[in-house]
Enzyme design. Structure first.
Site, short mmCIF file in Angstrom:
data_model
loop_
_atom_site.label_atom_id
_atom_site.label_comp_id
_atom_site.label_asym_id
_atom_site.label_seq_id
_atom_site.Cartn_x
_atom_site.Cartn_y
_atom_site.Cartn_z
N ASP A 9 -105.75 105.09 24.28
CA ASP A 9 -106.15 106.37 24.89
C ASP A 9 -107.68 106.40 25.02
OD1 ASP A 9 -105.77 109.10 25.88
OD2 ASP A 9 -106.63 109.78 24.00
N TYR A 41 -111.79 110.74 30.37
CA TYR A 41 -111.42 110.02 31.59
C TYR A 41 -111.09 110.98 32.74
CZ TYR A 41 -110.77 105.28 29.60
OH TYR A 41 -110.95 104.03 29.04
N GLY A 42 -110.65 112.17 32.36
CA GLY A 42 -110.03 113.08 33.34
C GLY A 42 -110.91 113.49 34.50
N ASN A 73 -102.21 110.08 29.87
CA ASN A 73 -101.63 110.39 31.19
C ASN A 73 -102.57 110.00 32.32
OD1 ASN A 73 -99.08 112.42 30.86
ND2 ASN A 73 -100.47 112.55 29.14
N THR A 74 -103.87 110.20 32.09
CA THR A 74 -104.85 109.90 33.13
C THR A 74 -104.86 108.40 33.43
OG1 THR A 74 -106.14 111.69 32.14
CG2 THR A 74 -107.25 110.34 33.78
N CYS A 184 -101.17 115.74 29.02
CA CYS A 184 -102.34 115.06 28.47
C CYS A 184 -102.05 114.89 26.99
CB CYS A 184 -103.61 115.89 28.68
SG CYS A 184 -105.04 115.22 27.78
N THR A 185 -102.25 113.68 26.49
CA THR A 185 -101.83 113.42 25.10
C THR A 185 -102.73 114.11 24.07
OG1 THR A 185 -103.05 111.34 25.24
CG2 THR A 185 -100.66 111.26 25.59
N HIS A 186 -103.86 114.66 24.52
CA HIS A 186 -104.68 115.46 23.59
C HIS A 186 -104.02 116.82 23.30
CE1 HIS A 186 -107.92 112.63 24.50
NE2 HIS A 186 -108.68 113.22 23.59
#
Ligand code: DGL
Length: 264
Positions: A9, A41-42, A73-74, A184-186
Site C-alpha cells: 500500500d 497516491y490518490g 484501491n488506487t 480505500c484501504t485506509h
C-alpha cells in the site's frame, strides 16, 4: 510453500488487509511494503502511480514473495492489469473482491463508493459492479482529506474524525443507497464513525476484508498455502522515515512492529 505473501500500500491502509490475512491465514508470513515517501497516491496521475507501485512490487519480488496483494484501491485501479501482464507470480487487487461483496450486500441496488480522487474518477468500481449487474446504480465520492488524516493518526480523536466525516459526506446522505463500499484501504480505520454517521442503517463494506478471502482462494488454487506451521517473522518495509507508521501498525496489528526503511 513457505515463502511470504507480499502486501503493498502507499502507507498504513494496507495494514487493514494484512490484519485480515493474519486472522484468516495464521500460518502465512507477510512482507508488507508501505510507500510512505510517495503517500498519498490518490491525487497523483496514473503514470506516476504505476511507476511507484512497480518499484515496491519489484522490491517484494526480490525478497522472494510467492504472491502479491495490491492492498491499495488506487494502485489496483492504476496498475493491476499492467503488473499482472508483466510478472509471473499471482498478483491480486482489492477492487474486484470489494465490488463482488457490494453486489451481494445491496438489496435496493444503490451503492456508494468512497475512495481517493483517482479511484473515484476512474470509476473502477462502477465498471466492475455493472459488468456483473447493470441494474445497480453506483455513486462515487472522493474523500481526499481522509488519507492524510489517518496517516497522521487523526482518527484517534473521535470528535475530529466525526467532524471530517460530516464535512466530507454530508451531500451523500440523501442518495438513498443501502450499501457503502470503503474503496480505500485506509478507510476501515474510520469504519465505526462512518457507520455512525449514516445512523447505523447502512451496510459498510471494507474491500480489504473481501480481498483477504480471495488471497486464500488464490493460494489454494495455486497450491501455495504454507504447508506447516513453521512460519518466519512478518516483515515491514517503508520507503522513508515515518513518525507514525510503527505506532499505527503496532496498535492496529496488536503486536510490536519495527519497520525497516528501504530505498527503492
Ligand atoms: N490506501 C490506498 C487506497 O486504497 C491509497 C490511498 C492514497 O495513497 O491516497 O486507495
Amino acid at each position: 510453500m513457505n515463502n511470504a505473501i507480499g502486501v503493498f500500500d502507499s502507507g498504513v491502509g494496507g495494514l487493514t488487509v494484512a490484519r485480515e490475512i493474519m486472522r484468516q491465514l495464521p500460518n502465512e508470513t507477510i512482507y508488507y511494503f508501505g510507500d510512505v515517501k510517495n503517500c498519498p497516491y490518490g491525487d497523483k496521475k496514473k503514470d506516476e502511480i504505476i511507476i511507484n507501485t512497480e518499484k515496491a512490487i519489484k522490491y517484494l519480488i526480490n525478497q522472494g514473495v510467492k504472491m502479491i496483494i495490491l492492498a491499495c484501491n488506487t494502485a489496483t485501479a492504476a496498475a493491476l492489469e499492467y503488473l499482472q501482464e508483466k510478472y509471473d507470480l499471482p498478483i491480486i487487487g482489492v477492487v474486484q473482491p470489494g465490488a463482488r461483496r457490494a453486489i451481494q450486500a445491496t438489496e435496493n441496488n444503490k451503492v456508494l463508493v468512497l475512495g481517493t480522487k483517482f479511484t473515484t474518477t476512474s470509476e473502477v468500481y462502477d465498471i466492475e459492479i455493472q459488468n456483473i449487474n447493470s441494474d445497480i446504480v453506483v455513486y462515487d465520492k472522493a474523500c481526499p482529506s481522509f488519507v492524510p488524516f489517518i496517516e497522521s493518526e487523526g482518527y484517534l480523536n473521535k470528535e475530529e474524525a466525526d467532524d471530517i466525516i460530516k464535512e466530507t459526506l454530508n451531500d451523500t446522505i440523501d442518495l438513498g443507497m443501502d450499501t457503502v463500499v470503503l474503496g480505500c484501504t485506509h478507510y476501515p480505520m474510520l469504519k465505526k464513525n462512518i457507520e455512525e454517521f449514516y445512523g447505523n442503517q447502512i451496510k459498510v463494506i471494507s474491500s480489504g476484508r473481501e480481498a483477504a478471502r480471495e488471497v486464500s482462494t488464490v493460494l489454494g488454487y495455486s497450491k501455495l498455502h504454507q504447508s506447516k506451521v513453521n512460519k518466519t517473522e512478518h516483515k515491514f518495509f517503508i520507503s522513508a522515515k515515518s513518525e507514525n507508521f510503527d505506532n499505527i501498525a503496532s496498535k492496529w496489528l496488536k503486536q510490536n512492529i519495527k519497520s525497516e526503511i528501504v530505498e527503492v
